[in-house]
Design a protein around this motif. Structure first.
Motif, PDB file in Angstrom:
ATOM      1  N   MET A  79       7.105  -4.403  15.235  1.00  0.00           N
ATOM      2  CA  MET A  79       6.961  -4.732  16.008  1.00  0.00           C
ATOM      3  C   MET A  79       7.397  -4.722  17.347  1.00  0.00           C
ATOM      4  O   MET A  79       8.612  -5.889  17.228  1.00  0.00           O
ATOM      5  N   ALA A  80       7.816  -4.338  17.911  1.00  0.00           N
ATOM      6  CA  ALA A  80       8.560  -4.314  19.348  1.00  0.00           C
ATOM      7  C   ALA A  80       8.230  -4.232  20.367  1.00  0.00           C
ATOM      8  O   ALA A  80       7.026  -3.683  20.826  1.00  0.00           O
ATOM      9  N   GLY A  81       8.984  -4.664  21.506  1.00  0.00           N
ATOM     10  CA  GLY A  81       8.118  -4.549  22.570  1.00  0.00           C
ATOM     11  C   GLY A  81       8.168  -3.049  23.099  1.00  0.00           C
ATOM     12  O   GLY A  81       8.808  -2.529  22.347  1.00  0.00           O
ATOM     13  N   LYS A  82       7.862  -2.211  24.808  1.00  0.00           N
ATOM     14  CA  LYS A  82       7.889  -1.102  24.501  1.00  0.00           C
ATOM     15  C   LYS A  82       9.335  -0.537  25.194  1.00  0.00           C
ATOM     16  O   LYS A  82       9.888   0.614  24.481  1.00  0.00           O
ATOM     17  N   ASP A  83      10.057  -1.312  25.615  1.00  0.00           N
ATOM     18  CA  ASP A  83      11.011  -1.004  26.198  1.00  0.00           C
ATOM     19  C   ASP A  83      12.538  -1.320  24.646  1.00  0.00           C
ATOM     20  O   ASP A  83      13.930  -1.199  25.149  1.00  0.00           O
ATOM     21  N   ASP A  84      12.210  -1.671  23.910  1.00  0.00           N
ATOM     22  CA  ASP A  84      12.912  -1.859  23.147  1.00  0.00           C
ATOM     23  C   ASP A  84      13.194  -0.428  21.943  1.00  0.00           C
ATOM     24  O   ASP A  84      12.583   0.012  21.871  1.00  0.00           O
ATOM     25  N   ASP A  85      14.819  -0.666  21.732  1.00  0.00           N
ATOM     26  CA  ASP A  85      14.939   0.935  20.918  1.00  0.00           C
ATOM     27  C   ASP A  85      14.518   0.199  18.925  1.00  0.00           C
ATOM     28  O   ASP A  85      16.412   0.832  18.699  1.00  0.00           O
ATOM     29  N   PHE A  86      13.906  -0.793  19.067  1.00  0.00           N
ATOM     30  CA  PHE A  86      14.081  -0.454  17.700  1.00  0.00           C
ATOM     31  C   PHE A  86      12.944  -0.967  17.642  1.00  0.00           C
ATOM     32  O   PHE A  86      12.191  -1.451  17.380  1.00  0.00           O
ATOM     33  N   VAL A  87      12.446  -1.037  15.768  1.00  0.00           N
ATOM     34  CA  VAL A  87      10.721  -1.406  15.452  1.00  0.00           C
ATOM     35  C   VAL A  87      10.877  -2.259  14.031  1.00  0.00           C
ATOM     36  O   VAL A  87      11.772  -1.960  12.967  1.00  0.00           O
ATOM     37  N   VAL A  88      10.394  -2.946  14.078  1.00  0.00           N
ATOM     38  CA  VAL A  88       9.605  -4.204  12.476  1.00  0.00           C
ATOM     39  C   VAL A  88       8.399  -4.113  12.244  1.00  0.00           C
ATOM     40  O   VAL A  88       8.083  -4.467  13.712  1.00  0.00           O
ATOM     41  N   THR A  89       8.114  -3.507  11.292  1.00  0.00           N
ATOM     42  CA  THR A  89       6.518  -4.006  11.036  1.00  0.00           C
ATOM     43  C   THR A  89       7.108  -3.614   9.885  1.00  0.00           C
ATOM     44  O   THR A  89       7.965  -3.569   8.805  1.00  0.00           O
ATOM     45  N   PRO A  90       5.814  -4.518   8.511  1.00  0.00           N
ATOM     46  CA  PRO A  90       5.988  -4.905   7.090  1.00  0.00           C
ATOM     47  C   PRO A  90       6.169  -3.411   6.818  1.00  0.00           C
ATOM     48  O   PRO A  90       6.373  -2.607   5.998  1.00  0.00           O
ATOM     49  N   TRP A  91       5.986  -1.997   7.768  1.00  0.00           N
ATOM     50  CA  TRP A  91       6.385  -0.432   7.448  1.00  0.00           C
ATOM     51  C   TRP A  91       7.335   0.676   7.644  1.00  0.00           C
ATOM     52  O   TRP A  91       7.759   1.250   6.692  1.00  0.00           O
ATOM     53  N   GLU A  92       7.953  -0.300   8.398  1.00  0.00           N
ATOM     54  CA  GLU A  92       8.923  -0.094   8.853  1.00  0.00           C
ATOM     55  C   GLU A  92       9.690  -0.324   9.958  1.00  0.00           C
ATOM     56  O   GLU A  92       9.917  -1.635  10.562  1.00  0.00           O
ATOM     57  N   VAL A  93      11.177   0.017   9.194  1.00  0.00           N
ATOM     58  CA  VAL A  93      12.395  -0.779  10.793  1.00  0.00           C
ATOM     59  C   VAL A  93      13.238  -0.662  10.515  1.00  0.00           C
ATOM     60  O   VAL A  93      13.836   0.481   9.844  1.00  0.00           O
ATOM     61  N   SER A  94      13.894   0.162  12.169  1.00  0.00           N
ATOM     62  CA  SER A  94      14.445   1.061  12.523  1.00  0.00           C
ATOM     63  C   SER A  94      15.452   0.748  13.674  1.00  0.00           C
ATOM     64  O   SER A  94      14.714  -0.471  14.352  1.00  0.00           O
ATOM     65  N   GLY A  95      16.184   1.576  13.962  1.00  0.00           N
ATOM     66  CA  GLY A  95      17.033   1.383  15.339  1.00  0.00           C
ATOM     67  C   GLY A  95      17.282  -0.497  14.708  1.00  0.00           C
ATOM     68  O   GLY A  95      18.020  -0.909  13.830  1.00  0.00           O
ATOM     69  N   LYS A  96      18.416  -0.331  15.531  1.00  0.00           N
ATOM     70  CA  LYS A  96      19.553  -1.671  16.317  1.00  0.00           C
ATOM     71  C   LYS A  96      18.851  -2.814  16.102  1.00  0.00           C
ATOM     72  O   LYS A  96      18.333  -3.349  17.228  1.00  0.00           O
ATOM     73  N   VAL A  97      17.997  -3.857  14.763  1.00  0.00           N
ATOM     74  CA  VAL A  97      17.163  -4.659  14.990  1.00  0.00           C
ATOM     75  C   VAL A  97      18.147  -5.845  15.785  1.00  0.00           C
ATOM     76  O   VAL A  97      18.985  -6.625  15.873  1.00  0.00           O
ATOM     77  N   ASP A  98      17.385  -5.946  16.976  1.00  0.00           N
ATOM     78  CA  ASP A  98      17.555  -7.476  17.618  1.00  0.00           C
ATOM     79  C   ASP A  98      17.026  -9.197  17.054  1.00  0.00           C
ATOM     80  O   ASP A  98      15.445  -9.289  17.816  1.00  0.00           O
ATOM     81  N   TYR A  99      17.521  -9.786  16.908  1.00  0.00           N
ATOM     82  CA  TYR A  99      16.880 -10.670  16.122  1.00  0.00           C
ATOM     83  C   TYR A  99      16.822 -12.308  17.352  1.00  0.00           C
ATOM     84  O   TYR A  99      15.471 -12.050  16.665  1.00  0.00           O
ATOM     85  N   ASP A 100      17.228 -11.646  18.131  1.00  0.00           N
ATOM     86  CA  ASP A 100      16.964 -12.878  18.975  1.00  0.00           C
ATOM     87  C   ASP A 100      15.437 -12.419  19.356  1.00  0.00           C
ATOM     88  O   ASP A 100      14.868 -13.097  19.550  1.00  0.00           O
ATOM     89  N   ARG A 101      15.520 -11.224  20.094  1.00  0.00           N
ATOM     90  CA  ARG A 101      14.244 -10.375  20.595  1.00  0.00           C
ATOM     91  C   ARG A 101      13.228 -10.128  19.417  1.00  0.00           C
ATOM     92  O   ARG A 101      11.677 -11.474  20.378  1.00  0.00           O
ATOM     93  N   LEU A 102      13.451 -10.166  18.958  1.00  0.00           N
ATOM     94  CA  LEU A 102      12.441 -10.397  17.866  1.00  0.00           C
ATOM     95  C   LEU A 102      11.797 -12.427  17.409  1.00  0.00           C
ATOM     96  O   LEU A 102      10.775 -12.294  17.519  1.00  0.00           O
ATOM     97  N   ILE A 103      12.942 -13.172  17.288  1.00  0.00           N
ATOM     98  CA  ILE A 103      11.221 -14.296  17.592  1.00  0.00           C
ATOM     99  C   ILE A 103      11.466 -14.248  18.580  1.00  0.00           C
ATOM    100  O   ILE A 103       9.957 -15.131  18.510  1.00  0.00           O
ATOM    101  N   GLU A 104      11.518 -13.934  20.388  1.00  0.00           N
ATOM    102  CA  GLU A 104      10.928 -13.824  21.060  1.00  0.00           C
ATOM    103  C   GLU A 104       9.344 -13.200  21.158  1.00  0.00           C
ATOM    104  O   GLU A 104       8.475 -14.265  21.228  1.00  0.00           O
ATOM    105  N   LEU A 105       9.307 -12.224  20.539  1.00  0.00           N
ATOM    106  CA  LEU A 105       8.466 -11.118  20.575  1.00  0.00           C
ATOM    107  C   LEU A 105       7.376 -11.632  18.995  1.00  0.00           C
ATOM    108  O   LEU A 105       6.439 -11.655  19.563  1.00  0.00           O
TER     109      LEU A 105
END
Ligand code: TYM
Length: 382
Positions: A1-27
């Protein structure tokens, strides 16, 4: 899951794009593992760990509380897992190696869930016989990591469902379809096995407490892609009389190609634990690096380890010595070393690692029963 404006995706099924880990902590609403918490873990564990030092385990839920309890004498247990949809790759081993360290340092039981049911529901191309075969094959990898048999329980979901079911039905009644849809993005086309699945992934977080009748803290080491499960699990925990499980979360070992995580479904991006040396070398030698277009340019301008998959492999597993890592980083940036030479170093270490792992995997064939969660049946008093 990532916000609408994020250009990466992290879900249990998909990880793509350049993951922003700081942003993930927030999300995701997790907490960063800061210097103070790292120091506390080292003090209690009696030693440092490079995956923490290098901030590759970077995020957590409730670890401070777990260690408060630990210091009061209330020990925790560990829970992690694997969805056996194919061969294990080097990336999967990262949370497991760290789990082993935690088991050794804190002398804890470990419940390891092998989710053949999950993979059967989520991967329509897999047959029941295939997921059963992968369960066995992947169990060999888990055992090869070196867990303590006396304290480790490999849960084969299809085979051991009787051990999980009583907790599962109670968890499932507390999760509505709308919660499951919001957390996992399920659509109407999802089969109903998949919709029930999050209840079952929650169960091992409560298993120890249920079996022994003692409310015991649980720590889940895993990559951050599994976090949606822990949000739902934590949501129901207290209503069922259990503690919310804590977690300690790692970043992804990247694929050997540009972008995304290492994924077994993209064969050249992933070194599998069963790869023969020649194939592993070929994959490493084809890896995406931060190198320049020509050797001459690289000698003059240096390369960029920040975007290089080879450098990431050094960080995660293959160069535990900080002095050596700093040296190669500096040689890379200055153009003193070229990518071909650097890849050769990784290939040799990778092959060495694989040979040892494969030998341990062979030995594991004799020992699968020692780790089976079937032993738990004797402990359960109904
Ligand atoms: P699975 O099989 O997708 O992944 C197994 C474990 O590996 C982590 N992981 C990675 N870590 C580093 N780099 C990567 N490239 C990478 N890819 C995957 C995952 O986060 C996971 O820890 N639904 C789960 C099975 C499961 C589970 C659990 C996992 C059941 N209970 C409890 C962790 C904890 C799954 O399909 O994982």
């Amino acid at each position: 899951m990532a916000g609408k404006d994020d250009d990466f995706v992290v879900t249990p099924w998909e990880v793509s794009g350049k993951v922003d880990y700081d942003r993930l902590i927030e999300l995701f609403g997790t907490e960063r593992i800061d210097k103070k918490l790292r120091a506390r873990i080292y003090r209690l564990a009696g030693e440092k760990h490079i995956l923490l030092e290098r901030e590759l385990f970077f995020s957590h839920r409730d670890l401070k509380w777990v260690f408060d309890e630990y210091e009061k004498g209330n020990k925790f247990f560990l829970y992690t897992g694997r969805g056996p949809s194919g061969s294990v790759h080097i990336g999967h081993l990262v949370p497991w190696m760290f789990t082993k360290w935690l088991q050794d340092r804190f002398d804890t039981p470990l419940y390891f869930q092998l989710t053949n049911d999950e993979k059967f529901w989520f991967n329509p191309e897999l047959s029941i016989d295939q997921v059963k075969q992968f369960t066995y094959d992947n169990a060999l990898d888990v055992i090869a990591v070196g867990f303590e048999p006396e304290k480790t329980y490999l849960i084969n979901d299809i085979e051991h469902i009787d051990i999980l079911y009583e907790i599962g039905v109670q968890v499932a009644r507390k999760i509505t379809f709308s919660t499951a849809k919001a957390a996992f993005g399920f659509e109407n086309s999802m089969n109903i096995g998949g919709i029930w699945w999050p209840a079952l992934q929650a169960v091992p977080a409560f298993l120890h407490s249920w079996i022994y009748g003692t409310k015991t803290p649980c720590v889940i080491p895993c990559a951050i892609d599994q976090d949606p499960y822990w949000r739902v699990t934590r949501d129901v925990a207290e209503r069922l009389g259990y503690y919310k499980p804590a977690s300690i979360q790692n970043k992804f070992v990247p694929g050997l190609q540009e972008g995304g995580k290492m994924s077994a479904s993209d064969p050249m991006s992933a070194v599998l634990t069963t790869d023969k040396p020649k194939l592993a070398r070929k994959k490493v030698m084809n890896a995406f690096t931060g190198g320049r277009a020509t050797a001459k340019e690289q000698r003059e301008l240096g390369a960029n380890p920040d975007i290089c998959s080879v450098f990431k492999y050094y960080q995660f597993i293959f160069m535990p010595d900080d002095n050596e890592l700093n040296k190669i980083e500096q040689q890379c940036r200055s153009g003193e070393i070229l990518c071909g030479e650097c890849k050769q170093i990784l290939a040799s270490r990778m092959i060495d690692f694989l040979e040892k792992h494969q030998a341990a995997r062979e030995e594991a064939k004799e020992r699968v029963h020692e780790f089976s969660a079937a032993r738990l049946r004797d402990e359960i008093k109904r």
